[in-house]
Scaffold this motif. Structure first.
Motif, PDB file in Angstrom:
ATOM      1  N   ASP A  69       0.734  -0.390  24.982  1.00 26.87           N
ATOM      2  CA  ASP A  69       0.810  -0.993  23.650  1.00 26.87           C
ATOM      3  C   ASP A  69       2.214  -1.566  23.432  1.00 26.87           C
ATOM      4  OD1 ASP A  69       2.558   1.139  22.701  1.00 26.87           O
ATOM      5  OD2 ASP A  69       0.739   2.388  22.809  1.00 26.87           O
ATOM      6  N   ALA A  70       2.362  -2.211  22.308  1.00 26.04           N
ATOM      7  CA  ALA A  70       3.622  -2.912  22.020  1.00 26.04           C
ATOM      8  C   ALA A  70       4.791  -1.952  21.826  1.00 26.04           C
ATOM      9  CB  ALA A  70       3.453  -3.789  20.786  1.00 26.04           C
ATOM     10  N   ASP A  71       4.536  -0.704  21.475  1.00 28.69           N
ATOM     11  CA  ASP A  71       5.621   0.238  21.223  1.00 28.69           C
ATOM     12  C   ASP A  71       6.520   0.425  22.441  1.00 28.69           C
ATOM     13  OD1 ASP A  71       4.694   0.540  18.684  1.00 28.69           O
ATOM     14  OD2 ASP A  71       3.568   2.397  19.101  1.00 28.69           O
ATOM     15  N   VAL A  72       5.937   0.352  23.628  1.00 25.59           N
ATOM     16  CA  VAL A  72       6.742   0.511  24.843  1.00 25.59           C
ATOM     17  C   VAL A  72       7.833  -0.541  24.890  1.00 25.59           C
ATOM     18  CG1 VAL A  72       6.684   0.403  27.362  1.00 25.59           C
ATOM     19  CG2 VAL A  72       4.861   1.598  26.120  1.00 25.59           C
ATOM     20  N   TRP A  73       7.503  -1.791  24.532  1.00 25.25           N
ATOM     21  CA  TRP A  73       8.457  -2.894  24.624  1.00 25.25           C
ATOM     22  C   TRP A  73       9.390  -2.925  23.409  1.00 25.25           C
ATOM     23  CZ3 TRP A  73       7.693  -4.234  29.400  1.00 25.25           C
ATOM     24  CH2 TRP A  73       6.425  -4.019  29.956  1.00 25.25           C
ATOM     25  N   TRP A  78      10.797   3.151  28.973  1.00 24.10           N
ATOM     26  CA  TRP A  78      10.020   2.788  30.170  1.00 24.10           C
ATOM     27  C   TRP A  78       9.390   4.003  30.856  1.00 24.10           C
ATOM     28  CZ3 TRP A  78       9.934  -1.814  28.744  1.00 24.10           C
ATOM     29  CH2 TRP A  78      11.068  -2.521  28.385  1.00 24.10           C
ATOM     30  N   ILE A  79       9.447   5.167  30.221  1.00 21.14           N
ATOM     31  CA  ILE A  79       8.915   6.368  30.880  1.00 21.14           C
ATOM     32  C   ILE A  79       7.420   6.225  31.164  1.00 21.14           C
ATOM     33  CG2 ILE A  79       8.483   8.832  30.602  1.00 21.14           C
ATOM     34  CD1 ILE A  79      11.061   9.010  29.004  1.00 21.14           C
ATOM     35  N   GLU A  80       6.675   5.811  30.144  1.00 18.68           N
ATOM     36  CA  GLU A  80       5.222   5.684  30.335  1.00 18.68           C
ATOM     37  C   GLU A  80       4.902   4.628  31.395  1.00 18.68           C
ATOM     38  OE1 GLU A  80       1.146   4.512  27.918  1.00 18.68           O
ATOM     39  OE2 GLU A  80       3.013   4.863  26.807  1.00 18.68           O
ATOM     40  N   PHE A  81       5.639   3.491  31.344  1.00 19.37           N
ATOM     41  CA  PHE A  81       5.353   2.446  32.322  1.00 19.37           C
ATOM     42  C   PHE A  81       5.673   2.940  33.741  1.00 19.37           C
ATOM     43  CE2 PHE A  81       6.137  -1.209  34.963  1.00 19.37           C
ATOM     44  CZ  PHE A  81       5.113  -2.074  34.618  1.00 19.37           C
ATOM     45  N   ARG A 120      14.205   1.138  37.714  1.00 20.21           N
ATOM     46  CA  ARG A 120      13.018   1.620  37.031  1.00 20.21           C
ATOM     47  C   ARG A 120      13.056   1.267  35.547  1.00 20.21           C
ATOM     48  NH1 ARG A 120       9.837   4.970  39.696  1.00 20.21           N
ATOM     49  NH2 ARG A 120       9.234   6.227  37.891  1.00 20.21           N
ATOM     50  N   SER A 121      13.373   0.016  35.304  1.00 18.99           N
ATOM     51  CA  SER A 121      13.409  -0.477  33.931  1.00 18.99           C
ATOM     52  C   SER A 121      13.229  -1.990  33.968  1.00 18.99           C
ATOM     53  CB  SER A 121      14.725  -0.121  33.254  1.00 18.99           C
ATOM     54  OG  SER A 121      15.811  -0.741  33.930  1.00 18.99           O
ATOM     55  N   PHE A 122      12.904  -2.543  32.800  1.00 18.19           N
ATOM     56  CA  PHE A 122      12.774  -3.989  32.669  1.00 18.19           C
ATOM     57  C   PHE A 122      14.124  -4.559  32.257  1.00 18.19           C
ATOM     58  CE2 PHE A 122       8.358  -2.930  32.711  1.00 18.19           C
ATOM     59  CZ  PHE A 122       7.734  -4.062  33.220  1.00 18.19           C
ATOM     60  N   GLU A 123      14.584  -5.567  32.996  1.00 19.60           N
ATOM     61  CA  GLU A 123      15.869  -6.183  32.755  1.00 19.60           C
ATOM     62  C   GLU A 123      15.677  -7.665  32.481  1.00 19.60           C
ATOM     63  OE1 GLU A 123      18.583  -4.379  32.699  1.00 19.60           O
ATOM     64  OE2 GLU A 123      17.676  -2.514  33.468  1.00 19.60           O
ATOM     65  N   ALA A 124      16.589  -8.206  31.682  1.00 21.76           N
ATOM     66  CA  ALA A 124      16.565  -9.643  31.429  1.00 21.76           C
ATOM     67  C   ALA A 124      16.751 -10.383  32.748  1.00 21.76           C
ATOM     68  CB  ALA A 124      17.649 -10.033  30.436  1.00 21.76           C
ATOM     69  N   SER A 125      15.987 -11.446  32.928  1.00 21.56           N
ATOM     70  CA  SER A 125      16.024 -12.141  34.210  1.00 21.56           C
ATOM     71  C   SER A 125      15.764 -13.621  33.995  1.00 21.56           C
ATOM     72  CB  SER A 125      14.983 -11.558  35.166  1.00 21.56           C
ATOM     73  OG  SER A 125      14.870 -12.329  36.320  1.00 21.56           O
ATOM     74  N   ALA A 126      16.296 -14.401  34.908  1.00 17.85           N
ATOM     75  CA  ALA A 126      16.012 -15.836  34.875  1.00 17.85           C
ATOM     76  C   ALA A 126      14.545 -16.065  35.206  1.00 17.85           C
ATOM     77  CB  ALA A 126      16.909 -16.573  35.871  1.00 17.85           C
ATOM     78  N   VAL A 253     -17.436   0.217  29.234  1.00 14.15           N
ATOM     79  CA  VAL A 253     -16.316   0.110  28.314  1.00 14.15           C
ATOM     80  C   VAL A 253     -15.595   1.449  28.266  1.00 14.15           C
ATOM     81  CG1 VAL A 253     -15.646  -0.362  25.941  1.00 14.15           C
ATOM     82  CG2 VAL A 253     -17.544  -1.577  26.964  1.00 14.15           C
ATOM     83  N   LEU A 254     -14.286   1.425  28.446  1.00 14.06           N
ATOM     84  CA  LEU A 254     -13.498   2.650  28.397  1.00 14.06           C
ATOM     85  C   LEU A 254     -12.417   2.508  27.320  1.00 14.06           C
ATOM     86  CD1 LEU A 254     -12.888   3.431  32.163  1.00 14.06           C
ATOM     87  CD2 LEU A 254     -14.685   4.294  30.675  1.00 14.06           C
ATOM     88  N   PHE A 255     -12.247   3.523  26.546  1.00 10.84           N
ATOM     89  CA  PHE A 255     -11.154   3.579  25.595  1.00 10.84           C
ATOM     90  C   PHE A 255     -10.332   4.818  25.936  1.00 10.84           C
ATOM     91  CE2 PHE A 255     -14.594   1.430  23.593  1.00 10.84           C
ATOM     92  CZ  PHE A 255     -14.000   0.371  22.918  1.00 10.84           C
ATOM     93  N   PHE A 256      -9.027   4.708  25.887  1.00 11.69           N
ATOM     94  CA  PHE A 256      -8.215   5.906  26.097  1.00 11.69           C
ATOM     95  C   PHE A 256      -6.934   5.794  25.280  1.00 11.69           C
ATOM     96  CE2 PHE A 256      -7.805   2.899  29.520  1.00 11.69           C
ATOM     97  CZ  PHE A 256      -6.466   2.652  29.617  1.00 11.69           C
ATOM     98  N   ALA A 257      -6.515   6.943  24.789  1.00 14.18           N
ATOM     99  CA  ALA A 257      -5.346   6.964  23.925  1.00 14.18           C
ATOM    100  C   ALA A 257      -4.183   7.685  24.566  1.00 14.18           C
ATOM    101  CB  ALA A 257      -5.695   7.623  22.603  1.00 14.18           C
ATOM    102  N   ASN A 258      -4.360   8.255  25.727  1.00 20.81           N
ATOM    103  CA  ASN A 258      -3.227   8.869  26.415  1.00 20.81           C
ATOM    104  C   ASN A 258      -3.420   8.701  27.919  1.00 20.81           C
ATOM    105  OD1 ASN A 258      -4.974  10.980  27.363  1.00 20.81           O
ATOM    106  ND2 ASN A 258      -4.844  11.890  25.310  1.00 20.81           N
ATOM    107  N   ARG A 259      -2.422   8.912  28.700  1.00 18.02           N
ATOM    108  CA  ARG A 259      -2.464   8.605  30.122  1.00 18.02           C
ATOM    109  C   ARG A 259      -3.354   9.577  30.894  1.00 18.02           C
ATOM    110  NH1 ARG A 259       1.170  11.922  32.818  1.00 18.02           N
ATOM    111  NH2 ARG A 259       2.655  13.028  31.499  1.00 18.02           N
ATOM    112  N   ASP A 260      -3.722  10.714  30.266  1.00 14.86           N
ATOM    113  CA  ASP A 260      -4.662  11.588  30.952  1.00 14.86           C
ATOM    114  C   ASP A 260      -6.018  10.924  31.115  1.00 14.86           C
ATOM    115  OD1 ASP A 260      -2.809  13.538  31.193  1.00 14.86           O
ATOM    116  OD2 ASP A 260      -3.332  14.504  29.272  1.00 14.86           O
TER     117      ASP A 260
END
Length: 604
Positions: A69-73, A78-81, A120-126, A253-260
Motif C-alpha cells: 500500500d501507499a504507506d510504505v512509500w 522498507w522493512i515490509e518490502f 536494501r532501500s529505495f534511492e533516488a536515481s536517474a 480472488v485473494l484478499f490479504f491484510a498482512n504478509r502471513d
C-alpha cells in the motif's frame, strides 16, 4: 483335371483371404490411429497448458509478491518490502530474473526511486532508458497494462489504503455491463524490470525440456505480431496446441491484510482468508465498458455486518487483447494428424509389403510348379523322341547285322553296302549321344572349352564340311558369303563348329521343301556376326522366346512328326554365351528364319 481345379481354387481362396485380411488390417489401423491421435492431442494440449501455467505462475509470484500500500512509500519504511523481496528470492528458482525495481510516483515532479539490493532501500536515481519509455504508458489509465512484454517489465499499481482492504489480487473474467463505481486513489507504480536473457535462455528452455523432453515437438513463444521470443523449431502453422503466456490473472480472488497471507508459489488458491482472526467473505464480478477497460467489482461482507455489502470498483486494462505472448506447440511431422497418418501409412506399408511378399511367394510357387510340370512334360517328350530317334538306327543296324549273320548277304558288294549302312546309322547314334553329352556338360557347368585364336571363316568351312553329307542328301544349295580379313576371336573351334552345325542341321530339317541355305559372316560394332538363313517353315512370334529352352519343340513341329530332341538350339545358346556372345533369331511363319551369332573380338 480334378487335381488341377482343386489347386487353382486353393490358391484363389488363399489370395482372397489375404486380401480380406489386408482390408481388415487397414480398418483396424485407422481406428487405432484415430484413438492414438486423440490421446496425443489431449496430452499435448495438457502439457502446453501446464507449461504456460508454470511460466505464468513464476511471473505471478514476482508480480503479486510486491503489492504494497501507499504507506510504505509515504513513510519510506522498507522493512515490509525487504521481507517481500527476501521471501520471493528464497522461493523462486530464478533469483536473477528481476534485474531492477523502480517506484514511480504519480506526482510527476518527484523523481523515480530505484531499489538498491545492497542498501536494501529505495534511492533516488536517474531515469533509465527502459523506464523512460515506460512512464508515458503506465501513467495513461487507458493504456495501462500490468505487463509490458516489449520492455520485459511488470507494473504493480500502488493504491491508497481504504479500510481493511490493503492489497487486491484480481481474477480476470468478463460478464455483462454494469454501472461504474468508485475507484481507489492511485499513489504510484512499482516497475519490475525482468532479465530478458533469463527468460529466453533459462526459463523457457527448461520448461520446454520438462514438458516435451523427447524432442518430438517444436515449441515457439510468439509475441503479438508473431515474432519469436523463443523457438526450438519453426512453427509452420497454427500448431497442435496453444496457450496464453504472461497472463497474470490467477484462478481466484485473494484478499490479504498482512504478509502471513502472502501467496506462495504452488500454494492452492483460497476463497476465504483469516484477517485478524475473523473470517471475512468476498464476492467478485467483472464488466467491460466501451473502451474495453476491465472493470473489477469487489463486495465485502464481514461477520455481523448487516445490510448491503460494501463495494468497490477498480479499472484496469489487463491485456485481454492481442498483447499476450502465445505459446504454440507443433509436432515435428507438421501436425499430430500428419504424424498419426504417417505412422498408419508406415504400418500399413509393412502389412502391404508382407501381403505382396506372401502373394509373390504363392505366385512363385505356382509358377515354379507349372514350370516344373512343363519341364517334366518336356523331359517325357524328350525321352520319347530320343527313344524314337535311337530306335530307327538301331533297327537298321539290327536288321543289317541279322542279314549278315544269316548269310543273306554273301556277295562282296552286298556286304560292303550293309557295312556302309551300319556305319552310317552308327554315326547317327554317336552324334545323338554326343549331343546329349554336350548338353549335359553345358547344363552342369562342367563343360571345358579350350580357348585359342580362331579364324571364323575357317570354323564356318569346317562346319559346312561336317554337314556336307546332310546337305547333299537333301539336294540343298548353300550360298556362302564370308567377309575377308575378319579379325580373329578367342574361342573353342570344336564347340563353335558344333553350334554352326546345329543351325545348319535345323535349316535342313525344317526346310519345308525349300532347298536354299545362306551362311554369311560380317564384322561390326566390335563383334563378329555369323548368320545362318533359310526359307523353311518359320517360327511363330509366341515361340521365339521359348525355342532356346531345353527340350522345347513347337506344336507345329510335333504335329508334322519331324524328328528331333529339342536340345540343339539350347546347346547353341550355351556355347555362344560361354564365349561371351549372344544368339538371336528373326523369323516369319512360312517364309523362313534367320539366326545370328555375335561373338566379341579379342580374348574371352
Amino acid at each position: 483335371m480334378k487335381r488341377s481345379w482343386f489347386s487353382i481354387l486353393a490358391v484363389v481362396g488363399v489370395m482372397v483371404l489375404l486380401t480380406l485380411f489386408l482390408g481388415l488390417q487397414y480398418k483396424w489401423l485407422s481406428e487405432v490411429t484415430e484413438a492414438e491421435r486423440e490421446r496425443m492431442q489431449k496430452r499435448v494440449e495438457s502439457d502446453t497448458t501446464r507449461l504456460a501455467e508454470d511460466f505464468n505462475r513464476e511471473m505471478q509470484a514476482a508480480y503479486y509478491n510486491f503489492q504494497t500500500d501507499a504507506d510504505v512509500w509515504k513513510t519510506s519504511n522498507w522493512i515490509e518490502f525487504n521481507e517481500r523481496y527476501d521471501f520471493w528470492k528464497e522461493r523462486t528458482k530464478y533469483p536473477t530474473l528481476i534485474r531492477d525495481i523502480y517506484f514511480v510516483d504519480k506526482r510527476s515532479e518527484i523523481n523515480p526511486l530505484r531499489y538498491d539490493t545492497e542498501k536494501r532501500s529505495f534511492e533516488a536515481s536517474a531515469t533509465s532508458a527502459d523506464l523512460e519509455s515506460l512512464i508515458p504508458r503506465l501513467t495513461d489509465d487507458k493504456k495501462f497494462q500490468p505487463v509490458y512484454k516489449d520492455a520485459f517489465a511488470m507494473v504493480v499499481p500502488i493504491h491508497e489504503s481504504e479500510g481493511r482492504i490493503e492489497r487486491v489480487v484480481l481474477r480476470r473474467t468478463q460478464q455483462g455491463p454494469d454501472s461504474m463505481m468508485r475507484m481507489p486513489k492511485k499513489f504510484g507504480w512499482l516497475v519490475v524490470l525482468l532479465d530478458e536473457s533469463i527468460i529466453k535462455t533459462r526459463i523457457l528452455p527448461e520448461l520446454a525440456s520438462k514438458y516435451f523432453p523427447d524432442g518430438d515437438y517444436r515449441i515457439a513463444v510468439l509475441d503479438k505480431i508473431n515474432q519469436p521470443i523463443f523457438a526450438s523449431g519453426e512453427i509452420t502453422a497454427e500448431g497442435d496446441a496453444s496457450a496464453a503466456m504472461f497472463d497474470l490473472s490467477p484462478d481466484n480472488v485473494l484478499f490479504f491484510a498482512n504478509r502471513d497471507a502472502l501467496p506462495r508459489s504452488g500454494e492452492p488458491n483460497r476463497r476465504a482468508i483469516v484477517v485478524n482472526e475473523r473470517v471475512e467473505s468476498h464476492t467478485f464480478s467483472t464488466q467491460t465498458n466501451k473502451d474495453k477497460t476491465g472493470m473489477f467489482k469487489i463486495e465485502m461482507q464481514g461477520p455481523g455486518d448487516k445490510g448491503k455489502p460494501r463495494t468497490a470498483m477498480f479499472a484496469r486494462n489487463d491485456g485481454t487483447g492481442d498483447d499476450y505472448w502465445t505459446l504454440r506447440v507443433q509436432h515435428n511431422a507438421g501436425s499430430i494428424g500428419a504424424f498419426s497418418t504417417n505412422e498408419r501409412n508406415k504400418s500399413f506399408a509393412i502389412g502391404l509389403g508382407l501381403y505382396f511378399l506372401l502373394v509373390g511367394a504363392i505366385m512363385a510357387i505356382v509358377i515354379s510348379a507349372m514350370r516344373s510340370r512343363r519341364f517334366a512334360q518336356r523331359q517325357i517328350d524328350f525321352v520319347s523322341s530320343v527313344s524314337h530317334e535311337f530306335r530307327t538306327p538301331l533297327a537298321v543296324i539290327y536288321s543289317a547285322g541279322e542279314n549278315l549273320a544269316d548269310g543273306v548277304a554273301n556277295e562282296g558288294g552286298q556286304i560292303a553296302q550293309y557295312g556302309a549302312l551300319i556305319k552310317g546309322e552308327g554315326k547317327k547314334l554317336a552324334g545323338m549321344v554326343e549331343q546329349i553329352l554336350e548338353f549335359a556338360g553345358a547344363g552342369s557347368g562342367k563343360q571345358k572349352y579350350s580357348f585359342a585364336p580362331v579364324d571364323v571363316a575357317e570354323v564356318v568351312r569346317n562346319a559346312l564340311s561336317a554337314c556336307r553329307p546332310l546337305i547333299e542328301s537333301g539336294g540343298f544349295t548353300v550360298d556362302i558369303d564370308l567377309q575377308k580379313e575378319l579379325p580373329a576371336i578367342s574361342g573353342d573351334r570344336a564347340a563353335l563348329s558344333t553350334a554352326i552345325q546345329n543351325l545348319i542341321a535345323n535349316s535342313v530339317k525344317y526346310s519345308n521343301g525349300s532347298s536354299w541355305i545362306r551362311i554369311s559372316t560380317a564384322n561390326g560394332a566390335g563383334s563378329i556376326r555369323i548368320v545362318v538363313e533359310d526359307r523353311g517353315i518359320g517360327i511363330t512370334r509366341g515361340e521365339l522366346r521359348e525355342i532356346f529352352e531345353p527340350f522345347y519343340r513347337s506344336k507345329q513341329v510335333v504335329d508334322a512328326q519331324i524328328s528331333g530332341n529339342g536340345l540343339g538350339l539350347n546347346l547353341v545358346k550355351k556355347i555362344v554365351e560361354a564365349h561371351g556372345g549372344k544368339v538371336s533369331v528373326e523369323s516369319t511363319v512360312g517364309a523362313g528364319s534367320k539366326f545370328t551369332i555375335e561373338l566379341p573380338q579379342g580374348s574371352v
